[in-house]
Write an enzyme that holds these catalytic residues in place. Structure first.
Site, PDB file in Angstrom:
ATOM      1  CB  CYS A   4      -4.627  -2.134   3.892  1.00 11.91           C
ATOM      2  SG  CYS A   4      -3.811  -2.384   5.504  1.00 11.91           S
ATOM      3  CE  LYS A  46      -7.526   1.080   2.972  1.00 16.34           C
ATOM      4  NZ  LYS A  46      -6.346   1.227   3.850  1.00 16.34           N
ATOM      5  N   PRO A  71      22.056   3.142  28.985  1.00 18.51           N
ATOM      6  CG  PRO A  71      21.214   5.106  29.896  1.00 18.51           C
ATOM      7  CD  PRO A  71      21.123   4.235  28.679  1.00 18.51           C
ATOM      8  CG  LEU A  72      23.316  -3.046  31.149  1.00 25.04           C
ATOM      9  CD1 LEU A  72      21.985  -3.526  30.572  1.00 25.04           C
ATOM     10  CD2 LEU A  72      24.474  -3.810  30.494  1.00 25.04           C
ATOM     11  CB  SER A  73      19.837  -0.366  35.579  1.00 21.41           C
ATOM     12  OG  SER A  73      18.799  -1.265  35.205  1.00 21.41           O
ATOM     13  N   GLY A  74      21.317  -3.348  34.988  1.00 19.26           N
ATOM     14  CA  GLY A  74      21.344  -4.693  35.543  1.00 19.26           C
ATOM     15  C   GLY A  74      19.966  -5.228  35.870  1.00 19.26           C
ATOM     16  N   GLY A  75      18.915  -4.516  35.454  1.00 17.36           N
ATOM     17  CA  GLY A  75      17.544  -4.971  35.653  1.00 17.36           C
ATOM     18  C   GLY A  75      16.953  -5.579  34.396  1.00 17.36           C
ATOM     19  CG  ASP A 134      12.082  -2.745  32.366  1.00 21.92           C
ATOM     20  OD1 ASP A 134      11.497  -3.777  31.998  1.00 21.92           O
ATOM     21  OD2 ASP A 134      11.618  -1.972  33.211  1.00 21.92           O
ATOM     22  CB  SER A 135      18.539  -1.571  31.160  1.00 21.40           C
ATOM     23  OG  SER A 135      18.988  -2.306  32.278  1.00 21.40           O
ATOM     24  CD  GLU A 189      -2.819   0.967   2.537  1.00 18.04           C
ATOM     25  OE1 GLU A 189      -3.825   1.691   2.583  1.00 18.04           O
ATOM     26  OE2 GLU A 189      -2.521   0.125   3.417  1.00 18.04           O
TER      27      GLU A 189
END
Length: 703
Positions: free
Chosen positions: A175, A114, A351-355, A357-358, A45
């Site tokens: 579509c 359409k 930013p890698l927090s160790g949780g 999500d990151s 489309e």
């Protein structure tokens, strides 16, 4: 006359307003379709301009450039001797339509507008287009001069018509018309049309692919026929990822299919099918009852050859769907790669927090690197060219995902005096396993400097609650840490490559999940404020399952300890070196409960009262009616005081249909009347009805 036809459909990675690139990919798909022996080629489309042009559809330049591309397509030798079906906006009688333009050998056969527009979810087609409201009506459209000069035509048919070749008849859907309860293919099938085509810009959502496939199969199960489905692929400039899945079906069976997730910019799917199979299928099922037949636009062209007895036909194939964990691994990774290569940046910073999500964001970047290496190994020259440009090394050839990750991906652990050794080690171990360039940064100096400025002006030094401070002091001290992390993330993203003597900057990645966005459980302008967020549309529960998948799929054993640890923001002081602050305690509900509430709010469209009425039944084994009322009250309190945060939330990959994204998916006020005086009818254990008035009087909330 022959009876076997070879048809082609495709998935193209188009980019909004990239007219030159879009033209190149369209021509490549036509070339491949002809190499496969196809006499008809269907594209996605609005493929000429890209589906995601949004308010650029209002501009006359967009229409002009679309016709310039159409002119190039008509003039190209690649488009000769094959029916080409392309998508673009067309203005007719000063009304803008979303159209298919079908042409053959420099002649436009039909422009089909359409009829049923998509105006739900992320789609806002009524904002830019009008639906064609005259079923089975065709009129004349006057072509622009530049097209007249090529085709020799002054006018062409415009409207709800079908194309009749010497051996069969084709009809178009666009579509959302497939998803509508009054899909055109129903009436077309009853009028003898044998081949249905659908050009789509259908975006990815978790657990959605089977709905799309079932609709295509159903379209030809009831009354027979051949169905071609084309779709866009990739990120065309916004939060959506279009997930391909081009397919061909006959009489309820899928006989050819493309990939759902792929780094290929052009993917063509073809099949050779016997028209007599359609006619035999219909012979005992269909009884036409059309009051007004479709106008057939006749063309002196055949899709089949006279001598096709030895041409093999395609057989049904089994469609194995990805698990949600695989979808999270593949879809956002492809979206990130499109964004990176088209943004002109040199990589990502997280930013890698160790949780959870990151770590999920980090794993998606690693999955992207895995897919890049696989694509290069498979001979994808476009991916190789793009990765060489991104890393500024024309001789580079990625082979090891970990090595590539080290070139493209920088992670940093931003420690404060409230951070634990455990989270620091988890971040370090995961970074080592995926190969990212990992930094350890301590933010205490910046925090003290910021508080020192405040103290110098006011003569006050705020304290944490654990040290005798008020709730307002406690919140402000958490927020200043979070916001300093955001500032440092952007500083390092802009300058860390410069410090290494390398060119370019990095895109900052966010890592707030959909549930935290829903309740506002994050600091406005903290590390959730980034350039893009690949997990912003994914629930916490799905992310945990995704990390479990990554442990097995990528052998990332560092994720095991991350999954075992309680989610925490680590913004309040530790007690004996241990974490006392947890996310679920702060939110007042579990992520599992929040996922249920989020779906009720958006998908089931529940306000406080309707939500309560549903939950007292679904949660009756766990909570009493009064406990349910308390949770509903608490949710709407958090939701309404924090809704303002969604106006500035980082652009996120759309993955969940209960996403609270304020951009265009979930349109709500951000200043609420917080006096939610709702009367809930509760059933107590003795099944006596009682009225409980819940006054949602909100305090000055989190910021």
């Amino acid at each position: 006359m022959g009876r076997k036809v070879t048809l082609a459909t495709c998935s193209l990675n188009q980019w909004a307003l990239d007219f030159e690139g879009n033209l190149t990919r369209i021509l490549k798909s036509i070339e491949i379709a002809k190499q496969k022996g196809a006499k008809y080629r269907l594209g996605p489309e609005l493929e000429i301009c890209g589906y995601g042009c949004a308010d650029h559809f209002y501009e006359s330049d967009t229409l002009l450039h679309c016709f310039q591309v159409l002119k190039s397509l008509l003039e190209s030798p690649l488009t000769q001797d094959i029916i080409c079906d392309v998508g673009m906006p067309v203005m007719h009688h000063n009304v803008r339509y979303n159209c298919r333009v079908i042409f053959l050998n420099k002649k436009i056969l039909l422009i089909r507008p359409k009829m049923l527009l998509a105006n739900y979810g992320n789609n806002r087609e009524f904002r830019w287009f009008s639906p064609w409201s005259r079923p089975r009506h065709v009129e004349e459209y006057f072509l622009p001069r530049m097209i007249q000069d090529v085709t020799g035509q002054t006018t062409v048919p415009f409207g709800d018509g079908v194309l009749s070749t010497k051996d069969t008849c084709l009809g178009s859907e666009i579509c959302a018309e497939l998803w509508n309860p009054r899909s055109p293919h129903v009436d077309m099938g009853l009028d003898g049309i044998e081949i249905f085509t659908n050009s789509s810009a259908s975006y990815h959502e978790l657990r959605k692919a089977d709905h799309r496939v079932n609709l295509v199969k159903s379209a030809t199960t009831k009354s027979g026929g051949i169905y071609l489905f084309a779709n866009q692929k990739g990120c065309d400039g916004d939060r959506l990822y279009y997930d391909g899945c081009a397919m061909i079906a006959i009489n309820g069976d899928i006989v050819a299919r493309g990939a759902q997730f792929s780094l290929k910019d052009v993917e063509v799917v073809s099949a050779t099918l016997d028209l007599e199979d359609v006619r035999s299928y219909r012979g005992e099922r269909c009884h036409p009852h059309m009051h007004k037949p479709y106008q057939r636009i006749k063309t002196d062209f055949s899709l089949s050859d006279c001598d096709d007895r030895c041409l093999p036909t395609h057989q049904p194939v089994e469609w194995i769907f990805h698990t949600p964990e695989e979808e999270i691994s593949l879809g956002p990774a492809c979206w990130l790669w499109d964004y990176l290569r088209r943004s002109g940046q040199a990589g990502f910073l997280l930013p890698l927090s160790g949780g959870v999500d990151s770590s999920s964001t980090a794993c998606i970047v690693y999955s992207m690197c895995v897919q890049i290496c696989r694509a290069v190994k498979d001979g994808n020259s476009q991916v190789l060219e793009d990765v060489q440009r991104v890393v500024s090394d024309s001789s580079y050839r990625p082979e090891d995902p970990r090595e590539l990750c080290g070139r493209l991906f920088t992670t940093c652990y931003m420690a404060s005096e409230n951070s634990s050794v455990d989270t620091r080690n988890r971040a370090k171990d995961l970074a080592a396993q995926i190969g990212s360039n990992h930094l350890n940064i301590n933010i205490d100096m910046a925090v003290k400097g910021m508080l020192g400025i405040f103290s110098m002006v006011t003569g006050k030094w705020p304290q944490f609650r654990a040290n005798g401070g008020s709730a307002r002091e406690n919140l402000a001290l958490q927020n200043v840490q979070a916001r300093i992390r955001m500032i440092l993330a952007y500083l390092f993203a802009q300058l860390c490559l410069w410090a290494q003597g390398k060119p370019g900057g990095l895109l900052v990645l966010g890592s707030a999940n959909v549930d935290e966005s829903l309740t506002g459980y994050f600091t406005k302008y903290d590390c959730s404020s980034a350039d893009i967020n690949p997990i912003g549309g994914v629930s916490k529960m799905d992310l945990k399952c995704f990390l479990q998948y990554c442990v097995k799929r990528f052998q990332l054993t560092a994720l095991i300890s991350i999954l075992d640890a309680p989610p925490t923001a680590e913004l309040e002081p530790l007690t004996d070196g241990k974490i006392v602050q947890t996310d679920e305690a702060d939110m007042g509900m579990t992520y599992s409960e929040l996922s249920v509430i989020g779906r009720l709010r958006k998908i089931s469209k529940c306000g406080p009262y309707s939500m309560f009425c549903k939950l007292i039944h679904s949660w009756k084994e766990t909570f009493s009616p009064s406990q349910v009322a308390t949770k509903v009250k608490h949710f709407f309190r958090m939701y309404s005081i924090n809704r303002h945060k969604m106006t500035t939330v980082t652009p996120s990959y759309h993955a969940e249909n209960y996403s609270p994204d304020d951009n265009r998916f979930d349109l709500r006020p951000f200043l609420y009347n917080t006096q939610w005086a709702c009367i809930f009818v509760l059933n107590n254990v003795a099944k006596q009805s009682v009225l409980v008035t819940i006054d949602l009087i909100f305090i000055d909330g989190c910021s």
